[in-house]
Design a protein around this motif. Structure first.
Motif, PDB file in Angstrom:
ATOM      1  N   ALA A 119       0.676  -1.319   0.183  1.00 14.14           N
ATOM      2  CA  ALA A 119       0.110  -0.234  -0.050  1.00 14.14           C
ATOM      3  C   ALA A 119       0.906   1.371  -0.184  1.00 14.14           C
ATOM      4  CB  ALA A 119      -1.241   0.236   1.559  1.00 14.14           C
ATOM      5  N   TYR A 120       1.850   1.070   0.871  1.00 20.98           N
ATOM      6  CA  TYR A 120       3.024   2.413   0.856  1.00 20.98           C
ATOM      7  C   TYR A 120       3.716   2.352  -0.095  1.00 20.98           C
ATOM      8  CZ  TYR A 120       6.636   5.458   2.839  1.00 20.98           C
ATOM      9  OH  TYR A 120       7.764   6.291   1.953  1.00 20.98           O
ATOM     10  N   GLU A 121       3.812   1.250  -1.088  1.00 26.29           N
ATOM     11  CA  GLU A 121       4.546   1.229  -2.708  1.00 26.29           C
ATOM     12  C   GLU A 121       3.847   2.211  -3.518  1.00 26.29           C
ATOM     13  OE1 GLU A 121       6.344  -1.376  -5.416  1.00 26.29           O
ATOM     14  OE2 GLU A 121       6.411  -2.323  -4.090  1.00 26.29           O
ATOM     15  N   GLN A 122       2.346   1.610  -3.499  1.00 29.34           N
ATOM     16  CA  GLN A 122       1.363   2.268  -4.725  1.00 29.34           C
ATOM     17  C   GLN A 122       1.152   4.154  -4.752  1.00 29.34           C
ATOM     18  OE1 GLN A 122      -2.787   0.750  -3.746  1.00 29.34           O
ATOM     19  NE2 GLN A 122      -3.233   1.404  -6.133  1.00 29.34           N
ATOM     20  N   ILE A 123       1.156   4.484  -3.224  1.00 31.83           N
ATOM     21  CA  ILE A 123       0.841   5.955  -2.785  1.00 31.83           C
ATOM     22  C   ILE A 123       1.999   6.551  -2.902  1.00 31.83           C
ATOM     23  CG2 ILE A 123       0.520   7.319  -0.814  1.00 31.83           C
ATOM     24  CD1 ILE A 123      -1.975   6.405  -0.955  1.00 31.83           C
ATOM     25  N   GLN A 124       3.654   6.125  -2.885  1.00 31.99           N
ATOM     26  CA  GLN A 124       4.373   6.562  -4.013  1.00 31.99           C
ATOM     27  C   GLN A 124       4.647   6.415  -4.539  1.00 31.99           C
ATOM     28  OE1 GLN A 124       4.774   7.524   0.225  1.00 31.99           O
ATOM     29  NE2 GLN A 124       6.420   8.153  -0.900  1.00 31.99           N
ATOM     30  N   HIS A 125       4.697   5.803  -5.327  1.00 36.06           N
ATOM     31  CA  HIS A 125       4.214   5.964  -6.790  1.00 36.06           C
ATOM     32  C   HIS A 125       3.880   6.450  -7.803  1.00 36.06           C
ATOM     33  CE1 HIS A 125       5.281   3.807 -10.960  1.00 36.06           C
ATOM     34  NE2 HIS A 125       4.125   3.932 -11.400  1.00 36.06           N
ATOM     35  N   ASN A 126       1.970   6.777  -7.089  1.00 34.32           N
ATOM     36  CA  ASN A 126       1.193   7.404  -7.774  1.00 34.32           C
ATOM     37  C   ASN A 126       1.505   8.807  -7.405  1.00 34.32           C
ATOM     38  OD1 ASN A 126       0.226   5.240  -9.151  1.00 34.32           O
ATOM     39  ND2 ASN A 126      -1.319   5.076  -7.916  1.00 34.32           N
ATOM     40  N   LYS A 127       1.452   8.959  -6.358  1.00 36.99           N
ATOM     41  CA  LYS A 127       2.471  10.788  -5.863  1.00 36.99           C
ATOM     42  C   LYS A 127       3.911  11.020  -7.394  1.00 36.99           C
ATOM     43  CE  LYS A 127       3.409  10.315  -1.756  1.00 36.99           C
ATOM     44  NZ  LYS A 127       4.117  10.696  -0.551  1.00 36.99           N
ATOM     45  N   SER A 128       4.347  10.675  -7.065  1.00 38.12           N
ATOM     46  CA  SER A 128       5.427  10.717  -8.069  1.00 38.12           C
ATOM     47  C   SER A 128       5.335  11.335  -9.871  1.00 38.12           C
ATOM     48  CB  SER A 128       6.740   9.419  -7.999  1.00 38.12           C
ATOM     49  OG  SER A 128       6.287   8.486  -9.038  1.00 38.12           O
ATOM     50  N   VAL A 129       3.929  10.106 -10.142  1.00 39.05           N
ATOM     51  CA  VAL A 129       3.129  10.667 -11.502  1.00 39.05           C
ATOM     52  C   VAL A 129       2.459  11.887 -11.796  1.00 39.05           C
ATOM     53  CG1 VAL A 129       3.861   7.763 -12.081  1.00 39.05           C
ATOM     54  CG2 VAL A 129       1.405   8.730 -11.911  1.00 39.05           C
ATOM     55  N   ILE A 130       1.969  12.251 -11.011  1.00 34.06           N
ATOM     56  CA  ILE A 130       1.327  13.422 -10.668  1.00 34.06           C
ATOM     57  C   ILE A 130       2.198  14.531 -11.310  1.00 34.06           C
ATOM     58  CG2 ILE A 130      -0.557  14.992  -9.676  1.00 34.06           C
ATOM     59  CD1 ILE A 130      -1.160  12.462  -8.039  1.00 34.06           C
ATOM     60  N   LYS A 131       1.316  14.945 -12.526  1.00 35.45           N
ATOM     61  CA  LYS A 131       2.179  16.611 -12.825  1.00 35.45           C
ATOM     62  C   LYS A 131       1.387  17.509 -13.854  1.00 35.45           C
ATOM     63  CE  LYS A 131       6.624  15.441 -12.503  1.00 35.45           C
ATOM     64  NZ  LYS A 131       6.346  13.990 -12.011  1.00 35.45           N
ATOM     65  N   PRO A 132       1.717  18.405 -13.315  1.00 32.74           N
ATOM     66  CA  PRO A 132       0.414  19.136 -14.439  1.00 32.74           C
ATOM     67  C   PRO A 132       0.546  18.827 -15.693  1.00 32.74           C
ATOM     68  CG  PRO A 132       1.606  21.048 -13.300  1.00 32.74           C
ATOM     69  CD  PRO A 132       2.443  19.420 -13.002  1.00 32.74           C
ATOM     70  N   GLY A 133      -0.607  19.169 -16.504  1.00 31.20           N
ATOM     71  CA  GLY A 133      -0.603  19.272 -18.011  1.00 31.20           C
ATOM     72  C   GLY A 133      -0.907  17.336 -18.545  1.00 31.20           C
ATOM     73  N   TRP A 187       0.616   2.929 -10.462  1.00 35.94           N
ATOM     74  CA  TRP A 187       0.868   1.775  -9.917  1.00 35.94           C
ATOM     75  C   TRP A 187       0.121   0.565 -10.687  1.00 35.94           C
ATOM     76  CZ3 TRP A 187      -0.019  -1.675  -5.634  1.00 35.94           C
ATOM     77  CH2 TRP A 187       0.927  -2.457  -4.706  1.00 35.94           C
ATOM     78  N   LYS A 188       1.057  -0.087 -10.967  1.00 40.74           N
ATOM     79  CA  LYS A 188       0.093  -1.639 -11.638  1.00 40.74           C
ATOM     80  C   LYS A 188       0.208  -2.625 -10.062  1.00 40.74           C
ATOM     81  CE  LYS A 188       0.576  -0.395 -15.606  1.00 40.74           C
ATOM     82  NZ  LYS A 188       1.136   1.099 -14.990  1.00 40.74           N
ATOM     83  N   ILE A 189      -1.438  -3.093  -9.418  1.00 44.34           N
ATOM     84  CA  ILE A 189      -2.072  -3.529  -8.617  1.00 44.34           C
ATOM     85  C   ILE A 189      -1.399  -5.308  -9.144  1.00 44.34           C
ATOM     86  CG2 ILE A 189      -4.095  -4.369  -6.696  1.00 44.34           C
ATOM     87  CD1 ILE A 189      -4.877  -1.252  -7.605  1.00 44.34           C
TER      88      ILE A 189
END
Length: 411
Positions: free
Chosen positions: A297-311, A322-324
Motif C-alpha cells: 500500500a505504501y509503495e502504491q501511494i509513493q508511486h502514484n504521487k510521483s507520476v502526477i504532473k500538471p498537464g 502503480w500496477k496492482i
C-alpha cells in the motif's frame, strides 16, 4: 508558498484554538464567486441555482445547519452571471449573512418540501419558481438558461413551465472548486492540522479493549473542539472487518495484534476537508503478512504521487499508475486519485482496468488539491491496509499536505 496556519494558532493548556481566520476571508469569498462566474460565462448561462450545502458554502460562505439542510430543499443560493447573489435562507435569520460582501440580497426561502409544506407543496413551489424566474428576467438579458446543481421534480417543473431551460449545475461547481487560491490552501492546511491532532489522540487511545466507536470518537472530539464542523463518514474498522474495505465503525472491541484502518473524511475549520487514511496494529508488532500488505500500500501511494504532473490527462495518470498485483486486484479501491476541497470533489481518476467503463478524461492542473488512495486487502490474513495522502499539484509535481507519519519501521 507558506501553507502553515501556525501564525494564528493560540496554544492554551496544550490545545490549539483556531479563533481567527489566518487569511483574509473576504478575499477567499470573492475568489470563489469569481470562479463560479467564470464557469457560467463559459457556458452562456443566465445564472445558477444551488441547493447542495457544500456548493452554497463555496458560493457565499454563509452557513446554517448544513447537515440538516442537506436533507431538505430548504436553503439555496441564486447567482446571476451578470447580477446579484441572492441567499434564500431557512427562516428569517439575516444575522447569519451579516458582513459577507458577496451576498447582495437575503430572502426567506419558500420551502416546498412535503415535511414543511404538506398539501401546500405545489403552491410553495410555484411561489419559489416565480421568484427565480423574475430574477432571471431582471438580470439574464433575455437568456433563460439556468444551471441547477440538484432539485427535485417538484421544484423543477414550475421553472420549466415558465420557460426556464435547465442545465447541469454540478459541472459548473466541480470545475470552479477544482483550482485553489493561495488563501484556500492555508485554510485547508488548518483543517489538516486539526485532523492530525485528532489522529494523534486516536493513536494514544488505541489499546486492546477499546471499541471502534470509542476510538473514532477521539477524532470527532478534536475536530469539534478545535473549530471543525463535521465528519462525512465513519470509515474505521478493525481485524477481520478491515477486509474487504468500506465498513463503518461499530461497537466491536479491538483485540491485541489486530489491524486498525481508517479514512478521516473530516470537514475541519473554515469548512475545508482533510481526507487521509492510516493503518495501525493494536498494541503489538505487526505480523509478516501485515508488514507485507502495508509495504505494498505504501509503495502504491509513493508511486502514484510521483507520476502526477500538471498537464497530464487523467488517462495518462491511470496508465502511469502503480500496477496492482493480481492477488489484490478484485478488492482494490474504487479510484486511484480524487480531488478534495470543501469535501471530496472533481476529479475522480479511475484504475486503468476500469477506465473504459468508469473513467472520464480531463487535465491535471496546477493548484488542484488531490487525494492519493490505496487499499490492499489480504485474503490470506483477512485484513486490509488503507492509506491516503492529500497533496497539492505544483509546477514540478506534487507537494504533500498531510504530514502524520506512516509506519516506516514496518517497511
Amino acid at each position: 508558498m507558506n501553507l502553515s496556519c501556525g501564525n494564528v494558532v493560540a496554544r492554551q493548556h496544550g490545545a490549539m484554538e483556531y479563533s481567527e481566520p489566518p487569511v483574509d476571508i473576504d478575499r477567499v469569498r470573492r475568489y470563489r464567486l469569481a470562479r463560479i462566474h467564470e464557469q457560467l460565462r463559459l457556458r452562456d448561462y443566465a445564472g445558477i441555482l444551488l441547493f447542495d450545502p457544500i456548493n452554497c458554502r463555496y458560493a457565499c460562505d454563509a452557513t446554517n445547519m448544513q447537515v440538516w439542510c442537506a436533507h431538505y430543499e430548504t436553503r439555496c443560493v441564486f447567482i446571476a452571471t451578470q447580477g446579484p447573489l441572492v441567499l434564500f435562507d431557512y427562516g428569517n435569520y439575516p444575522h447569519l449573512a451579516e458582513g459577507i460582501p458577496t451576498i447582495d440580497e437575503y430572502r426567506v426561502h419558500s420551502s416546498f418540501y412535503f415535511f414543511t409544506a404538506g398539501n401546500r407543496t405545489q403552491e410553495k413551489a410555484e411561489n419559489f419558481a416565480a421568484q427565480i424566474t423574475d430574477l432571471i428576467k431582471q438580470h439574464g438579458g433575455g437568456n433563460s438558461r439556468l444551471a441547477i446543481d440538484r432539485l427535485s421534480y417538484t421544484g423543477c417543473q414550475p421553472l420549466l413551465n415558465r420557460g426556464i431551460v435547465i442545465h447541469d449545475g454540478q459541472e459548473i461547481m466541480e470545475l470552479a472548486r477544482a483550482i485553489k487560491s493561495a488563501e484556500e490552501l492555508v485554510l485547508m492546511q488548518c483543517a489538516i492540522d486539526v485532523c492530525e491532532i485528532g489522529i494523534g489522540k486516536m493513536r494514544a487511545a488505541l489499546e486492546p479493549g477499546i471499541t471502534e466507536n470509542a476510538l473514532w470518537a477521539n477524532l470527532h472530539e478534536a475536530n469539534i473542539s478545535l473549530g471543525g464542523e463535521w465528519i462525512e463518514t465513519r470509515l474505521l474498522s478493525s481485524g477481520p472487518r478491515t477486509y474487504p474495505w468500506f465498513r463503518e465503525c461499530s461497537m466491536r472491541v479491538i483485540a491485541r495484534g489486530e489491524m486498525v484502518s481508517f479514512d478521516t473524511d473530516l470537514i475541519g475549520p473554515y469548512g475545508y476537508c482533510a481526507d487521509m487514511s492510516r493503518s495501525w496494529v493494536c498494541g503489538d508488532k505487526p505480523s509478516a503478512e501485515q508488514r507485507r500488505i502495508y509495504a505494498l500500500a505504501y509503495e502504491q501511494i509513493q508511486h502514484n504521487k510521483s507520476v502526477i504532473k500538471p498537464g497530464m490527462t487523467f488517462r495518462e495518470v491511470s496508465e502511469a499508475a502503480w500496477k496492482i498485483p493480481a492477488e489484490f486486484a478484485d478488492d482494490k479501491y474504487g479510484s486511484i486519485i480524487h480531488g478534495v476541497g470543501l469535501a471530496d470533489e472533481y476529479p475522480s481518476i479511475k484504475h486503468l482496468s476500469d477506465y473504459a467503463e468508469k473513467g472520464y478524461d480531463g487535465m491535471i492542473a496546477e493548484n488542484m488539491t488531490l487525494c492519493v488512495e490505496s487499499y490492499i486487502g489480504s485474503e490470506k490474513s483477512g485484513e486490509g491496509v488503507k492509506l491516503e495522502e492529500q497533496v497539492l499539484v505544483t509546477k514540478e509535481g506534487v507537494r504533500q499536505l498531510t504530514r502524520y507519519p506512516m509506519e516506516m519501521d514496518w517497511l
